[in-house]
Structures are given as C-alpha cells and as structure tokens.
Design an enzyme around this catalytic site. Structure first.
Site, PDB file in Angstrom:
ATOM      1  N   CYS A   1     -40.474  -7.801 -17.266  1.00  0.00           N
ATOM      2  CA  CYS A   1     -41.780  -7.312 -16.815  1.00  0.00           C
ATOM      3  C   CYS A   1     -42.192  -7.940 -15.484  1.00  0.00           C
ATOM      4  O   CYS A   1     -41.558  -7.729 -14.467  1.00  0.00           O
ATOM      5  CB  CYS A   1     -42.799  -7.530 -17.921  1.00  0.00           C
ATOM      6  SG  CYS A   1     -44.242  -6.451 -17.834  1.00  0.00           S
ATOM      7  N   HIS A   2     -43.255  -8.753 -15.465  1.00  0.00           N
ATOM      8  CA  HIS A   2     -43.736  -9.399 -14.236  1.00  0.00           C
ATOM      9  C   HIS A   2     -43.019 -10.723 -13.943  1.00  0.00           C
ATOM     10  O   HIS A   2     -43.239 -11.323 -12.901  1.00  0.00           O
ATOM     11  CB  HIS A   2     -45.248  -9.655 -14.325  1.00  0.00           C
ATOM     12  CG  HIS A   2     -46.072  -8.418 -14.187  1.00  0.00           C
ATOM     13  ND1 HIS A   2     -46.280  -7.562 -15.238  1.00  0.00           N
ATOM     14  CD2 HIS A   2     -46.733  -7.907 -13.126  1.00  0.00           C
ATOM     15  CE1 HIS A   2     -47.047  -6.564 -14.826  1.00  0.00           C
ATOM     16  NE2 HIS A   2     -47.332  -6.738 -13.555  1.00  0.00           N
TER      17      HIS A   2
END
Length: 180
Positions: free
Chosen positions: A106-107
């Site tokens: 994800c991030h």
C-alpha cells in the site's frame, strides 16, 4: 526465521499488519514488531483507531542482522512517520545493503523512497505513490503483487488490502528462497 514488521507508533493499517503477521506465524516463522518507540503501536482501520499492539524491539536498538526479512505494512500515516525518522530509514536501507528480502504494501513504499532504494526497481503500491516512486528512479506498475530482484535482494510489493492473500504468499515464498 525472525521477520521484522516495522511500524510507526501510530497510523499502521491494522489489516496490513495482522494479515501478514498471521501468515508469518502460519508458515512457522517468528514475527517481531519493531517501532521507533517502545510501548504500543496504535493501528487504524482507514481513519478510525483500531487495536494496539505491543512493541517488541525498538529500531535504534536492533539491526537487520537479527532478521531474515522485513515487512513494511501500510496505512497513510505509518510510512509518512517512518520516513521522518532517520533510524527507521537507516534500518530499512540496511536490509537492502545486506541483501535481505523486503516486502511492502500500500503506502509503505514511501519509506522505501526515503531510504533511496527504489532506483532501478519495478514495484507497485497504492496508486497515489506512482509519482513519488517514479521521481525516485523506480518504475511503478499497477499489479496485484510485484516481485523485483534488482540487486542482491528481492523486493515484494503490493497495492492494497484486497491484495493481501497474494502479497503474503509471494513474500513468504521469496523469504524462504533467500533463507536457503
């Protein structure tokens, strides 16, 4: 094999911590929660507070030498906090320096960008990181999971919580390969 899970004291996406954590346990390995501070980390379900988890080791007091691999869970705030902590960034970079496998979802690749380890690599992430990855010399792709073996270690990346099953299977396979 001991596998480090690096998170900031606050902001990790709970499912991106607990899903891979359970996969590591199910595979017979030892997950270790590493953070920038002792105590507990506060997980989130998107923007809402979720559970807390006890920190087992502090990033400034441990090293990549004691782990077979590194997992970087996401959450928007988590990697943003980590990239502002010099010891956390150095900890991440040391896995690459030592040729140890790393997995990020994800991030989490924001921390990889800060550690200056994406140059020449192909990876995926949450779509909003595309420009950051590209500007840091990496190539961004929109794939469920991407395994990149540029350099002595392998990097496994994934886009989002919906990709967790494939992400866990891929990083566990890579970690097992590199431990042989």
């Amino acid at each position: 094999m001991r596998i480090a899970f690096l998170t900031a004291p606050e902001g990790v996406e709970q499912v991106e911590l607990t899903g891979p954590w359970q996969a590591v346990l199910d595979a017979g390995h030892e997950p270790v929660l590493v953070s920038t501070e002792s105590g507990e980390v506060q997980a989130f379900e998107h923007l809402d507070k979720a559970d807390t988890f006890p920190v087992q080791e502090v990033v400034g007091d441990t090293s990549a030498d004691s782990f077979g691999g590194l997992v970087l869970p996401g959450g928007v705030a988590n990697p943003d906090f980590l990239r502002m902590d010099d010891k956390a960034v150095a900890f991440v970079a040391s896995f690459f320096d030592q040729g140890r496998p790393v997995a990020a979802i994800c991030h989490a690749p924001w921390t990889l960008v800060e550690a200056d380890v994406v140059r020449g690599r192909v990876l995926t992430s949450w779509p909003s990181l595309r420009t950051d990855i590209t500007n840091a010399g990496g190539t961004w792709v929109d794939e469920q999971v991407k395994v990149c073996d540029h350099g002595p270690n392998k990097l496994v990346t994934s886009r989002r919580p919906d990709d967790l099953k494939a992400f866990c299977a891929a990083f566990l396979e890579v970690f097992a390969e590199q431990s042989r």
